[in-house]
Enzyme design. Sequence first.
Site, mmCIF file in Angstrom:
data_model
loop_
_atom_site.group_PDB
_atom_site.id
_atom_site.type_symbol
_atom_site.label_atom_id
_atom_site.label_comp_id
_atom_site.label_asym_id
_atom_site.label_seq_id
_atom_site.Cartn_x
_atom_site.Cartn_y
_atom_site.Cartn_z
ATOM 1 N N GLU A 261 1.528 19.849 58.671
ATOM 2 C CA GLU A 261 2.631 20.209 57.619
ATOM 3 C C GLU A 261 3.176 19.087 56.997
ATOM 4 O O GLU A 261 3.863 18.196 57.470
ATOM 5 C CB GLU A 261 3.508 21.099 58.250
ATOM 6 C CG GLU A 261 2.833 22.459 58.714
ATOM 7 C CD GLU A 261 3.878 23.514 59.446
ATOM 8 O OE1 GLU A 261 4.949 23.019 59.797
ATOM 9 O OE2 GLU A 261 3.184 24.603 59.843
ATOM 10 N N SER B 237 -1.179 22.510 63.111
ATOM 11 C CA SER B 237 -0.718 22.552 61.662
ATOM 12 C C SER B 237 -0.292 21.450 61.030
ATOM 13 O O SER B 237 0.939 21.075 61.408
ATOM 14 C CB SER B 237 0.338 23.944 61.712
ATOM 15 O OG SER B 237 0.546 24.408 60.222
ATOM 16 N N SER C 7 -2.263 24.540 58.548
ATOM 17 C CA SER C 7 -1.411 23.646 57.751
ATOM 18 C C SER C 7 -0.593 24.299 56.721
ATOM 19 O O SER C 7 -0.823 25.342 56.366
ATOM 20 C CB SER C 7 -2.476 22.646 57.377
ATOM 21 O OG SER C 7 -2.969 22.057 58.376
#
Lengths: 344, 344, 344, 344
Positions: D273, D271, D233
């Site tokens: 984000e 991830s 992340s």
Amino acid sequence: MTKNRIRDYGINIGILKTGKNNSITDVKGVKVGHCTLNDGDIKTGVTAVIPHEGNIFREKLIAAAHVINGFGKTTGIIQINELGTLETPIILTNTLSVGCASEALVEYMLKNNADIGVTTGTVNPVVCECNDGYLNDIRGMHVKKEHVLESIRSADVLFEEGAVGAGTGMSCYELKGGIGTASRIIEIGNNTYTLGVLVLTNFGLKQDLIVDGTKVGRTIDSSIPKNESEKGSCIIIVATDIPLLHRQLRRVCKRTSIGLGRTGSFMGNGSGEIVIGFSTANKINHYDSEDVMNIKVIRDDKINTVFRAVIESTEEAVLNSLICAETTKGRDGHVRYSLKEYKI
Amino acid sequence: MTKNRIRDYGINIGILKTGKNNSITDVKGVKVGHCTLNDGDIKTGVTAVIPHEGNIFREKLIAAAHVINGFGKTTGIIQINELGTLETPIILTNTLSVGCASEALVEYMLKNNADIGVTTGTVNPVVCECNDGYLNDIRGMHVKKEHVLESIRSADVLFEEGAVGAGTGMSCYELKGGIGTASRIIEIGNNTYTLGVLVLTNFGLKQDLIVDGTKVGRTIDSSIPKNESEKGSCIIIVATDIPLLHRQLRRVCKRTSIGLGRTGSFMGNGSGEIVIGFSTANKINHYDSEDVMNIKVIRDDKINTVFRAVIESTEEAVLNSLICAETTKGRDGHVRYSLKEYKI
Amino acid sequence: MTKNRIRDYGINIGILKTGKNNSITDVKGVKVGHCTLNDGDIKTGVTAVIPHEGNIFREKLIAAAHVINGFGKTTGIIQINELGTLETPIILTNTLSVGCASEALVEYMLKNNADIGVTTGTVNPVVCECNDGYLNDIRGMHVKKEHVLESIRSADVLFEEGAVGAGTGMSCYELKGGIGTASRIIEIGNNTYTLGVLVLTNFGLKQDLIVDGTKVGRTIDSSIPKNESEKGSCIIIVATDIPLLHRQLRRVCKRTSIGLGRTGSFMGNGSGEIVIGFSTANKINHYDSEDVMNIKVIRDDKINTVFRAVIESTEEAVLNSLICAETTKGRDGHVRYSLKEYKI
Amino acid sequence: MTKNRIRDYGINIGILKTGKNNSITDVKGVKVGHCTLNDGDIKTGVTAVIPHEGNIFREKLIAAAHVINGFGKTTGIIQINELGTLETPIILTNTLSVGCASEALVEYMLKNNADIGVTTGTVNPVVCECNDGYLNDIRGMHVKKEHVLESIRSADVLFEEGAVGAGTGMSCYELKGGIGTASRIIEIGNNTYTLGVLVLTNFGLKQDLIVDGTKVGRTIDSSIPKNESEKGSCIIIVATDIPLLHRQLRRVCKRTSIGLGRTGSFMGNGSGEIVIGFSTANKINHYDSEDVMNIKVIRDDKINTVFRAVIESTEEAVLNSLICAETTKGRDGHVRYSLKEYKI
């Protein structure tokens, strides 16, 4: 469901048939549980929606979330909309207890899944909320982790509506609101499906209440509504066994606003209105040897009946949340009367 | 506005006061024009909404667009939502004529702005549409560029509703639909503002029609609606002089779905429902010597009255589009009856 | 593809293998055609991307659109994102010719589908654009309907890159831009898939150009870039035979911004950057006797290679659009030099 | 900031000048604090970003959030995007501690605002997270409420980067990641502004690392990356004193993906984000006697420098998070090496 519901008053919303219990749990595998905290100024609680009977982390469901009005603190919907899946029960509680409920739900998931955080990733807890501060000492943060676990443990096909669980301290149309549910049977081709809705209602001004087209609110209170005071929220959970993709579930979730609107809502500025929908028709295994899955999907040109079903169910669930809720006296002597006390 | 409108039938939607003409043009500077094509199987046309009296490319307005249901071909909304501004009149026409209308609007803008495409960038034409194919020979693509220019030229404060302009061939609740409008006066603090809505209606099933809470549709036709057949669209234009930002205008546009829902809409799969809103309160100059502008903005906690106004206006505009539209016989003998022919 | 491409300069973007022709047409069934208008101040044209060899209206493809920066006038993406399908070829042209191209595409679809607008609904034309006004007399609106049809007719597996078709008058990094393409082979489990990208490049400042990590732009022009002047656009078409849902295609489309960024883009204010992706793996029949379809879907936890492929392809396609474009002299003596004229 | 940062290695990202400390706290009023938990298998902590020195609930800031990839559990962004304001400090921690941090932040806000939940509404806690499970015993849920309060209490203009606070256990490009920051000075007209970025980095594959255009990752590890394993992340906080609206801040937040991409990110599936941006230029009072506010706003055609600044700052902040982080040995003997141990 021992209390009288809106149909018992001769009010039948829409044209579709209801499911067996006219409840979100008519969707096979779905269960609902409550933990109610009702003691003086403490008028709050927790409600859990269990999406299916298996291990929801290992067998995720296709899901979607829609924000009608984002003045709300629901957690988990970013990931639902990115990956299109639900992997925990859905917990409903008061606004300031989201953190506690989230922690409890994570602990529950860890206990049941030794792999999380060790050999696989983390988990996305879904916690929804409304502000019950009018009746409840919300600053007291009285919901504890055991209450969340209790709501999950007590989940069943039959469950109470009205001023119970997360609905204990909620206000709707300045009357007593809370938990309501309804369901519809959907015929598509030769197949019969079920769609159910559960609402946690906490929005609206008394004068705006509409019951099946009748402006009941203006009878109850003929004064001019003070628009600026409209606060509150509504959480709407949609469950179905129709094979719907994430994109389609979002479309279905979006239609709930029509159901809300027909009860008098104008999506007030301060009202966090959040919808989460899931379908039990396809299961997405967390671990799978196959790279490519086969997914069943209803054609979009057959979806209109689903839209109709979710709108009818939402409208009826809101009315059930009102009519099932008992008059409640809470914090600082604040009182919310039951809709039952008025002629409708 | 010589035809009888819904208020003339004693039906008053909501609780707010209407503007002078109960029309989108009650917002100062806004004008509407039509070009109607009505000849045998040709039942179509163009409607233009002029946002203000100046050069809209040079003095843009803050604007926003919201997609209720995206089964539609409206152009221009990507840029409206990125930059938060409107820089052309808004043109409404039939689905297959969007390209032609877009080209005509570009030519109109080029003619009035010698800088476009030479010393400055291009222009973002906004063209909205519904499918009038039930009554109109839509494949004939009968709208020509001169019809678009004519709709702009004829724009005025007073304009007709019903089966005119882009509304000539539209169907709403399987009755004759078309153009409708309504407005509301909004008091915030010591200030008085106006909000107006114009709709192009082309959606719904007869059995679903609701008029101010009464299920008129079931009286007109008591059969079970065939959900799969619901097609159509609705274009909603919102104008106001309240100082609203793009984010706030989007919130306001979103609330129109409540107004639609109260007339019986369930946002059918095939119905492209698109909303464009603009505020005349701040003008954004295309050329400006200042890097930093001062913008007036209403506080979000004062916005509830605006939400109420847009919902009431939308509901009433839809009803006006129905009651003002004359029974129309079009392509292949297809007929849409006026709501006037039924008791409501 | 007779011109030298970026790989011929020893520059190999990324680590994945390219498809046979390193082209979007490596995805089986995809074809690309151009119509180039190159005559004095007229430097414009049309490019068509044909998604598959059948009747695309009758056999739609799952598709998605993503707006990187919405200062653009692309049509058709509202419906792509609502229904998740593509039902026409994709046309690329200059900004002010979108209306004309849209009309031409509608006429083309009507000609090939007698049912549209009569026994079934309308059609959603997809037209993308960039502003070629620096080199082209864009106000002249020189693209005519026959040019659009010619681009469709000429579609083939092999096609030119650089200053051709819609790319004839485009500028990229203040050099000559235009059409570029690239593709990658993706291995997932035992299956081999292809993903291809086609770009129409018209963005960026000379000093910002990066070629495979090397800041070539600063060598070409070491002055400080005037940020305010950045205008332009980039259209990115992604085709693949990987079975991806709408939600997944959106995720893939979103990743193209990384590819653009690696060539030096900062998504300038004035740059309309729009991505449309489609998968040929599932076909959605317009008419179907089945209510429920079976759809193949790749698992999201296998999608990383697809992300890598689309990023590499986008970066390489942009570089191909530059290196394949010949120096062009256009409107008012404006010149854009080919990247070939610089050492890279 | 006693550790060596990326500029100390002669690596200067971009062309704009940095702020005084090259830090998010160069934006006047912004402070950052850490609480680090580093004991054997416990490698985690909390980082707090304080948006301004006053009472942030009473004087909210205009803010926006953008989801680059939604595989994440950040809370609070629904309301940020609906109302366009931030009303609490921003807390960063590990994924499974979001609930605890949320509860602590609510308690902190209640303590400082006696009106919340009594005479006014509730509060929207903003808590961001990355999964530090590779180095940290994340299942242990070692973050307690006092650690959150400690991170707020310790907030200051000067703060450490690397393996501290929420960054203690994070991995980036399979090296040691954590907290990084950078800032840029922006000249618009005669005014000088500052924009700063703070990142919590926890993404990427070793082979993909790019340092200022150089593919350092392939030197460190020349093997083929296993795409499926990309997890992690990145949280990105953007602060500025430029007068930006919510819509504009979203545009700015969106550009951070370019900065990430230039360090080698491909926005991997796993991830999360998430970007949150705020501007200190306008304060929105929770209580106000005025219905209409005057807001300063930069023109969108001046925003390109801001885009450049956020991209440069993000890229440099990621590199600082790597180079400032010490090699760390954590859970089950897992080790992440510092980038410092490699030649770059």
